[in-house]
Write a protein that holds these residues in place. Structure first.
Motif, mmCIF file in Angstrom:
data_model
loop_
_atom_site.group_PDB
_atom_site.id
_atom_site.type_symbol
_atom_site.label_atom_id
_atom_site.label_comp_id
_atom_site.label_asym_id
_atom_site.label_seq_id
_atom_site.Cartn_x
_atom_site.Cartn_y
_atom_site.Cartn_z
ATOM 1 N N HIS A 1 -1.664 -50.191 -28.088
ATOM 2 C CA HIS A 1 -1.604 -49.282 -29.228
ATOM 3 C C HIS A 1 -0.506 -49.739 -30.174
ATOM 4 O O HIS A 1 0.373 -50.530 -29.801
ATOM 5 C CB HIS A 1 -1.368 -47.838 -28.770
ATOM 6 C CG HIS A 1 -0.006 -47.595 -28.175
ATOM 7 N ND1 HIS A 1 0.296 -47.908 -26.866
ATOM 8 C CD2 HIS A 1 1.138 -47.092 -28.718
ATOM 9 C CE1 HIS A 1 1.559 -47.605 -26.609
ATOM 10 N NE2 HIS A 1 2.095 -47.113 -27.724
ATOM 11 N N ILE B 1 -7.374 -51.830 -29.446
ATOM 12 C CA ILE B 1 -6.145 -51.228 -29.968
ATOM 13 C C ILE B 1 -6.431 -49.802 -30.411
ATOM 14 O O ILE B 1 -7.328 -49.565 -31.224
ATOM 15 C CB ILE B 1 -5.580 -52.056 -31.136
ATOM 16 C CG1 ILE B 1 -5.271 -53.488 -30.677
ATOM 17 C CG2 ILE B 1 -4.325 -51.400 -31.702
ATOM 18 C CD1 ILE B 1 -4.754 -54.395 -31.779
ATOM 19 N N GLY B 2 -5.669 -48.875 -29.884
ATOM 20 C CA GLY B 2 -5.830 -47.478 -30.260
ATOM 21 C C GLY B 2 -5.079 -46.575 -29.307
ATOM 22 O O GLY B 2 -4.608 -47.023 -28.252
ATOM 23 N N ASP B 3 -4.971 -45.300 -29.678
ATOM 24 C CA ASP B 3 -4.274 -44.362 -28.799
ATOM 25 C C ASP B 3 -5.150 -44.018 -27.599
ATOM 26 O O ASP B 3 -6.284 -44.491 -27.465
ATOM 27 C CB ASP B 3 -3.849 -43.111 -29.575
ATOM 28 C CG ASP B 3 -5.022 -42.369 -30.201
ATOM 29 O OD1 ASP B 3 -6.163 -42.497 -29.707
ATOM 30 O OD2 ASP B 3 -4.796 -41.651 -31.203
ATOM 31 N N ARG C 1 -5.751 -52.952 -22.996
ATOM 32 C CA ARG C 1 -5.613 -51.840 -23.940
ATOM 33 C C ARG C 1 -4.189 -51.825 -24.496
ATOM 34 O O ARG C 1 -3.229 -52.021 -23.754
ATOM 35 C CB ARG C 1 -5.931 -50.512 -23.245
ATOM 36 C CG ARG C 1 -7.378 -50.403 -22.782
ATOM 37 C CD ARG C 1 -7.585 -49.221 -21.856
ATOM 38 N NE ARG C 1 -8.978 -49.084 -21.453
ATOM 39 C CZ ARG C 1 -9.556 -49.769 -20.482
ATOM 40 N NH1 ARG C 1 -8.837 -50.652 -19.793
ATOM 41 N NH2 ARG C 1 -10.828 -49.593 -20.186
ATOM 42 N N GLN D 1 -9.070 -44.932 -26.828
ATOM 43 C CA GLN D 1 -9.418 -45.821 -25.717
ATOM 44 C C GLN D 1 -10.418 -45.146 -24.780
ATOM 45 O O GLN D 1 -11.335 -45.801 -24.267
ATOM 46 C CB GLN D 1 -8.153 -46.213 -24.935
ATOM 47 C CG GLN D 1 -7.128 -46.989 -25.745
ATOM 48 C CD GLN D 1 -7.520 -48.439 -26.007
ATOM 49 O OE1 GLN D 1 -8.589 -48.900 -25.634
ATOM 50 N NE2 GLN D 1 -6.638 -49.173 -26.672
#
Length: 332
Positions: free
Chosen positions: A216, A192-194, A214, A198
């Motif tokens: 966000h 999880i992330g922008d 992936r 990633q």
């Protein structure tokens, strides 16, 4: 307690090296506990959402997303949680109008807005209670290192920005077990992330063939115009800086950002100080959904919340795995 900085530095750091023997003992203890467990097989699907890292990685929004997927596939999910921070042993069905965060934990109270939630220190007992109450699927919030239940789908959630830290186990690093050991038991890895996070996420330890999804977190559109709104923000989550960054990204003006410890009690003294500071600065108090459920009822009208939800690409591997699980369950 905040995670030490050296957890996310190269393992050559002196403190990490000194603590590495303790980390090895911790890893062996986890492996022994899992090896000696006797997981109970349920009659309904069990989806485990856990992590390898200690602390917050995004499990709560993942639980919400999984519960909504299962409902889309015509299975009624119940969530089972150990109720971290709560006093009740359970199994007990969470009732937001009767229970407090001190009794059942803040995350179960938040999750109860999306599905039926059971708090149980004994996960197997919680799952059996949920099935008896009509659950068609169990979503286990945490428990990847707990051998009480057999899982039909195990999802490991990781913060793409933090990754697996220095790769060492507690207390030398942030891990509950070695990365390769844990991921060998997983059915899917969810980072999880922008986009920038990633791109930086190190996948060298991810086993070949393990599906990697992936995602966000994105603010939920509530009609609130955050542009130039003066805010005094406070957050008692694993990474409060992400909450503050999201507010700034929406155009809000943070006149003060107050990071709290994860699950920190919101005492009268703390809230009175925050309220006085906000008044003096002409700012509106704002916090996370998880913190909001721990506010005293009389204080909740003074604070607005910024809800966030997990965003995934259409047709992702998590969607496909849950759909397959639901179709198999409906045939039995």
């Amino acid at each position: 307690m905040r995670a030490p900085d050296f957890w996310h530095r190269p393992r050559a750091g002196i403190r990490a090296r000194l603590l590495q023997p303790l980390g090895a003992l911790y890893a062996r203890a986890t492996a022994r506990r899992l090896a000696h467990g006797t997981p109970m097989q349920m009659d309904i699907p069990v989806v485990c959402i856990g992590n390898i890292n200690a602390g917050g990685t995004g499990k709560t929004p993942t639980v919400i997303a999984v519960a909504e997927y299962l409902r889309d596939f015509y299975l009624e999910p119940h969530i089972v949680s150990r109720g971290y921070g709560g006093t009740l042993e359970g199994p007990v069905q969470v009732n937001p109008s009767q229970h407090t965060a001190a009794q059942v934990g803040d995350e179960p109270l938040l999750l109860a807005a999306f599905a039926e939630v059971w708090v149980a220190k004994d996960r197997a007992a919680g799952a059996k209670a949920a099935q008896a109450a009509g659950a068609q699927a169990i979503v286990l919030d945490d428990g990847f290192q707990n051998p009480a239940l057999a899982y039909d789908l195990s999802i490991v959630v990781v913060d793409a920005q933090k990754g697996f830290g220095n790769g060492l186990c507690l207390p030398a690093g942030p891990l509950r077990e070695p990365v390769q050991t844990g991921l060998a038991r997983a059915d899917l890895l969810l980072s999880i992330g922008d986009m920038a996070a990633q791109d930086k996420f190190d996948t060298s330890a991810v086993p070949a063939g393990l599906p990697h999804v992936r995602a966000h977190l994105a603010p939920l559109q509530t009609g609130m115009d955050w542009t130039d709104t003066p805010l005094l923000a406070f957050a008692g989550i694993a990474h409060p800086e992400k909450f503050f960054s999201t507010l700034r990204g929406l155009g809000a003006t943070l006149v003060h950002a107050e990071p709290l410890e994860d699950h920190q009690p919101l005492t009268s003294a703390l809230l009175s100080r925050l309220e006085a500071d906000a008044r003096a600065k002409g700012a509106q108090l704002v916090t996370t959904e998880k913190d909001a459920v721990r506010l005293p009822p009389a204080f909740r009208t003074k604070v607005i919340t910024l809800p966030v939800r997990l965003k995934l690409e259409e047709g992702n591997a998590l969607y496909t795995a849950l759909k397959k699980l639901a179709e198999a369950a409906r045939k039995t």
